[in-house]
Write a protein that holds these residues in place. Sequence first.
Motif, short mmCIF file in Angstrom:
data_model
loop_
_atom_site.label_atom_id
_atom_site.label_comp_id
_atom_site.label_asym_id
_atom_site.label_seq_id
_atom_site.Cartn_x
_atom_site.Cartn_y
_atom_site.Cartn_z
N GLU A 1 -50.93 24.60 -17.03
CA GLU A 1 -51.79 23.62 -16.73
C GLU A 1 -51.34 22.12 -16.72
O GLU A 1 -51.50 21.42 -15.73
N TYR A 2 -50.44 21.90 -17.52
CA TYR A 2 -49.66 20.79 -17.56
C TYR A 2 -48.83 20.75 -16.29
O TYR A 2 -48.78 19.45 -15.72
N ARG A 3 -48.14 21.66 -15.82
CA ARG A 3 -47.36 21.83 -14.77
C ARG A 3 -48.06 21.03 -13.60
O ARG A 3 -47.55 20.57 -12.53
N ARG A 4 -49.27 21.73 -13.33
CA ARG A 4 -50.34 21.51 -12.38
C ARG A 4 -50.90 19.93 -12.36
O ARG A 4 -50.85 19.39 -11.36
N TRP A 5 -51.06 19.54 -13.54
CA TRP A 5 -51.39 18.26 -13.73
C TRP A 5 -50.34 17.16 -13.37
O TRP A 5 -50.57 16.11 -12.41
N ARG A 6 -49.17 17.61 -13.59
CA ARG A 6 -48.08 16.66 -13.28
C ARG A 6 -48.01 16.87 -11.63
O ARG A 6 -47.97 15.63 -11.14
N GLU A 7 -48.14 17.73 -11.10
CA GLU A 7 -48.06 17.88 -9.46
C GLU A 7 -49.00 16.93 -8.91
O GLU A 7 -48.91 16.36 -7.98
N LEU A 8 -50.37 17.05 -9.60
CA LEU A 8 -51.64 16.34 -9.07
C LEU A 8 -51.37 14.94 -9.20
O LEU A 8 -51.82 14.13 -8.26
N LEU A 9 -50.92 14.32 -10.29
CA LEU A 9 -51.00 13.12 -10.84
C LEU A 9 -49.78 12.22 -10.86
O LEU A 9 -49.95 11.00 -10.61
N HIS A 10 -48.58 12.85 -11.25
CA HIS A 10 -47.52 11.89 -11.66
C HIS A 10 -46.83 11.23 -10.74
O HIS A 10 -46.24 9.90 -10.90
N HIS A 11 -47.11 11.76 -9.57
CA HIS A 11 -46.45 10.64 -8.25
C HIS A 11 -47.17 9.28 -7.86
O HIS A 11 -46.80 8.67 -7.27
N PHE A 12 -48.44 9.17 -8.49
CA PHE A 12 -49.03 7.88 -8.32
C PHE A 12 -48.65 6.70 -9.18
O PHE A 12 -49.23 5.69 -9.16
N TYR A 13 -48.04 6.92 -10.23
CA TYR A 13 -47.54 5.93 -11.46
C TYR A 13 -46.50 5.27 -11.02
O TYR A 13 -45.20 5.92 -10.66
N ARG A 14 -46.49 4.03 -10.89
CA ARG A 14 -45.25 2.97 -10.97
C ARG A 14 -45.38 1.77 -11.79
O ARG A 14 -46.51 1.15 -11.67
N PRO A 15 -44.75 1.77 -13.00
CA PRO A 15 -43.71 2.45 -13.65
C PRO A 15 -44.64 3.60 -14.25
O PRO A 15 -45.92 3.79 -14.33
N PHE A 16 -43.81 4.53 -14.58
CA PHE A 16 -44.47 5.82 -15.20
C PHE A 16 -44.92 5.53 -16.78
O PHE A 16 -44.31 4.49 -17.50
N PRO A 17 -46.09 5.88 -16.89
CA PRO A 17 -46.74 5.14 -17.97
C PRO A 17 -46.26 5.86 -19.54
O PRO A 17 -45.56 6.79 -19.60
N GLU A 18 -46.34 4.82 -20.67
CA GLU A 18 -45.93 5.17 -21.82
C GLU A 18 -47.12 5.77 -22.60
O GLU A 18 -48.06 5.15 -22.54
N VAL A 19 -46.94 7.13 -23.18
CA VAL A 19 -48.06 7.74 -23.84
C VAL A 19 -47.87 7.65 -25.36
O VAL A 19 -46.73 7.80 -25.74
N GLU A 20 -49.05 6.93 -25.98
CA GLU A 20 -48.97 6.85 -27.30
C GLU A 20 -49.96 7.58 -28.04
O GLU A 20 -51.30 7.93 -27.43
N HIS A 21 -49.84 7.94 -29.34
CA HIS A 21 -50.81 8.79 -30.22
C HIS A 21 -51.29 7.98 -31.34
O HIS A 21 -50.27 7.56 -32.02
N TYR A 22 -52.61 7.92 -31.65
CA TYR A 22 -53.09 7.23 -32.70
C TYR A 22 -53.72 8.02 -33.80
O TYR A 22 -54.60 9.00 -33.17
N GLY A 23 -53.79 7.84 -34.91
CA GLY A 23 -54.73 8.54 -36.02
C GLY A 23 -55.79 8.01 -36.01
O GLY A 23 -56.53 7.37 -35.55
N GLU A 24 -56.44 8.40 -37.28
CA GLU A 24 -57.92 7.92 -37.48
C GLU A 24 -58.06 6.27 -37.66
O GLU A 24 -56.94 5.76 -37.87
N PRO A 25 -59.13 5.72 -37.24
CA PRO A 25 -59.30 4.34 -37.33
C PRO A 25 -59.02 3.67 -38.93
O PRO A 25 -59.32 4.41 -39.77
N VAL A 26 -58.28 2.76 -38.80
CA VAL A 26 -58.06 2.14 -40.06
C VAL A 26 -59.09 0.89 -40.42
O VAL A 26 -59.30 0.53 -41.48
N LEU A 27 -59.84 0.53 -39.56
CA LEU A 27 -61.01 -0.47 -39.65
C LEU A 27 -61.94 -0.29 -38.62
O LEU A 27 -61.40 -0.14 -37.49
N ARG A 28 -63.23 -0.46 -38.93
CA ARG A 28 -64.25 -0.47 -37.93
C ARG A 28 -65.13 -1.66 -38.16
O ARG A 28 -65.28 -2.00 -39.41
N ALA A 29 -65.60 -1.99 -37.20
CA ALA A 29 -66.49 -3.35 -37.28
C ALA A 29 -68.01 -2.85 -36.62
O ALA A 29 -68.06 -2.16 -35.82
#
Length: 101
Positions: free
Chosen positions: A73-101
Amino acid sequence: MILESALLDVLPGREEEFLTAFAEARPLIAGRPGFRSLELRRCLDEGRGSRFLLQVEWETLADHTEGFRRSPEYRRWRELLHHFYRPFPEVEHYGEPVLRA
């Protein structure tokens, strides 16, 4: 739960084509084990209408980095979407919130 976050800078003038491709790609990610939810937002700031914020909630980091990214599925995702990006995006991952307001 972890939150995957990416700023997607789409080639100017191709935003609608990108959104159409994203609608086709969405079920590829939504059907993967560990997927919880997805939000795609368009930037409202002047001159930034080609920028989108993608946020995906996963049960675990491995559900994204190993499960989805190593899948057919990711290979197909890449085919569909990755050619639209300039520059290529940086993907980051975050844990549970450390603060909520």
